[in-house]
Design a protein around this motif. Structure first.
Motif, short mmCIF file in Angstrom:
data_model
loop_
_atom_site.label_atom_id
_atom_site.label_comp_id
_atom_site.label_asym_id
_atom_site.label_seq_id
_atom_site.Cartn_x
_atom_site.Cartn_y
_atom_site.Cartn_z
N ILE A 1 3.06 6.34 8.53
CA ILE A 1 1.68 6.23 8.86
C ILE A 1 1.20 7.51 9.48
O ILE A 1 2.02 8.16 10.29
N GLY B 1 2.78 11.31 5.97
CA GLY B 1 2.24 9.90 6.30
C GLY B 1 0.77 9.61 5.67
O GLY B 1 0.19 10.44 4.86
N GLN B 2 0.31 8.28 5.58
CA GLN B 2 -0.61 8.07 5.17
C GLN B 2 -1.49 7.05 5.94
O GLN B 2 -0.90 6.39 7.02
N PHE C 1 6.76 -0.20 9.79
CA PHE C 1 5.82 0.00 8.73
C PHE C 1 6.46 -0.10 7.39
O PHE C 1 7.61 0.66 6.95
N ALA D 1 -1.32 8.61 12.03
CA ALA D 1 -2.23 7.94 13.07
C ALA D 1 -2.90 8.74 13.97
O ALA D 1 -3.12 8.62 15.02
N PRO E 1 -3.37 4.43 8.35
CA PRO E 1 -3.17 3.14 8.10
C PRO E 1 -4.46 2.25 7.58
O PRO E 1 -5.47 2.74 7.60
#
Length: 463
Positions: free
Chosen positions: A350, A280-281, A344, A352, A283
């Motif tokens: 994502i 994940g990155q 996404f 989060a 947002p």
């Protein structure tokens, strides 16, 4: 917006009409009046007893004047604007083709625009000009015209190339379901690997089978049509839905004509533990609608119980781009769930973890339907959906909240439960957020019919 494509064509005609009066000079009209024409686009038509509608239309017209017209009212039957005589070009920027499911609800059908969306035309005072747009859709060619408010329709039925899981393909080939291959239905060559054998590619396997990983590595697994969902497969085992039009035969013997090897005492196949999460990155913004994400960073999707077509999901646009989802659903005891969500895209996974939940606003009418909010981690998102999904189990179900109501609601990730194979939300690896519409139950625990027509907006991550 169209996520896949079907065969056939739909022909929509954009008619450029004129205001009343046949004179060639404006001197015949009131003082100061100018000769004008009217460009109109009919949004509905009926062919072969089926109603069609063109929705989410944005049309840009350039010439003597510049006009931008768009459809914003689901009940609107015609788009029109007044033009002075002269030469123009029209560009169809956005559109969605919808089809009446037979109950008065319009659901999007997949379609593509053939040729250029840029057309040239001329408007004369007291005459009519016509523009033609042609679309590829589900095997029906529909011609729609509007001259003096009349509608003309012509239909040409285009048969499918083969019947999925049927016997109408040449020897050595078979007809896979369209959702499995992500393309038009057609015959493909069968592989040589028998059921239960290790495989590397989907086309390695014999007819009516493909390459799936039940937990011990990918093997050739028997497939089944939607007509066998949750029942016994002809080849043995139980048909577990994977797509809308196909499933896999779990619990069958791998030595005969069955699918994956049973691994428990009940004859059913135990799924693998949750796979590794996607990377994940964070947002770009906590806002998922209303200007937080760009148009190419998030996309709309819908889903439904197998066989359910009464689902319509359209974007709600505002000055800052996507502001919400307009969803219309009809459920019955045989089709007890459906929904829509935001997927996404950039990034597709994502992280989060800096937030504790999501907030959103629901307006409209939920009827007696129940609506649950869900954040979808990659571990519960089936790899058949592509992207950053990592779930290879026979059942991939994201955790969900308790039913929510209209108004503004905040749902904590910790309150979303019941996922499979991962029971709770992994906030480090989210692929989607979605809203699941579920049919209510009666006093005996049986499902009841319900209808919902609502908009989800102001969606954001929150603390």
């Amino acid at each position: 917006m169209n996520r896949s494509f079907l065969g056939g064509s739909v022909l929509l005609l954009l008619w450029a009409g004129v205001a009343s009066g046949l004179g060639c000079s404006s001197t015949n009209g009131p003082r100061g009046s100018e000769p004008t024409g009217v460009v109109s686009l009919p949004l509905t038509t009926t062919t072969a007893g089926v109603n069609y509608r063109l929705a989410n239309v944005s049309l840009e017209i350039e010439g003597n004047t510049f006009q931008f017209i768009e459809e914003t009212n689901p009940d609107e039957a015609t788009l029109s604007t007044t033009l002075s005589p002269g030469s123009y070009s029209a560009f169809l920027e956005q559109w969605t083709l919808q089809k009446d499911d037979g109950t008065g609800n319009f659901a999007p059908v997949t379609a593509t625009l053939e040729g250029s969306g840029d057309q040239s035309f001329t408007v004369f005072n007291g005459t009519t000009s016509t523009l033609t747009y042609r679309f590829q859709t589900d095997g029906v060619i529909v011609t729609v015209g509007s001259g003096a408010l009349s509608i003309v329709a012509a239909v040409d039925q285009v048969p499918p190339l083969c019947t999925p899981f049927g016997t109408d393909c040449p020897s050595g080939s078979w007809c896979p379901p369209g959702q499995l291959v992500g393309a038009d239905v057609s015959c493909i060559g069968a592989g040589s690997l028998a059921l239960g054998q290790p495989c590397a590619e989907p086309t390695d396997c014999v007819a009516n089978a493909s390459c799936f990983d039940p937990g011990g590595g990918p093997v050739c697994t028997a497939l089944c049509p939607a007509s066998e969902f949750n029942g016994p497969c002809d080849s043995g085992g139980t048909c577990v839905p994977v797509g809308v039009d196909y499933g896999v035969c779990n619990g069958a013997s791998s030595s005969g004509e069955g699918g994956t090897t049973a691994s428990d005492g009940e004859g059913g196949a135990s799924g693998p533990p949750p796979g590794p999460p996607c990377a994940g990155q964070p947002p770009f913004s906590p806002m998922l609608t209303g200007g937080g994400f760009e148009a190419d960073e998030v996309s709309i999707f819908s889903f439904a119980a197998p066989g359910l077509t009464a689902v319509s999901v359209t974007p709600v646009e505002g000055p800052n781009g996507l502001t919400g989802l307009h969803t219309m659903v009809n459920l019955d005891p045989a089709h007890i769930f459906a929904g829509a969500g935001l997927s996404f895209a950039f990034p597709a996974c994502i992280d989060a973890s800096a937030f504790t939940g999501i907030q959103f606003t629901i307006t409209g009418d939920l009827g007696t339907c129940l609506v649950e909010a869900s954040a979808v981690p990659s571990e519960d998102n089936a790899t058949t959906f592509g992207g950053a999904a990592t779930c290879t189990a026979s059942s991939c179900v994201p955790p969900a909240s308790a039913p929510v109501s209209t108004g503004t609601t905040t749902v904590r990730f910790a309150d979303m439960t019941g996922g499979t194979p991962l029971g709770t939300v992994d906030t480090h690896a989210l692929n989607d957020v979605q809203w699941v519409v579920v049919a209510p139950t009666d006093a005996d625990g049986g499902a009841e019919s319900c209808a919902a027509n609502f908009i989800v907006s102001a969606v954001s991550f929150v603390n």
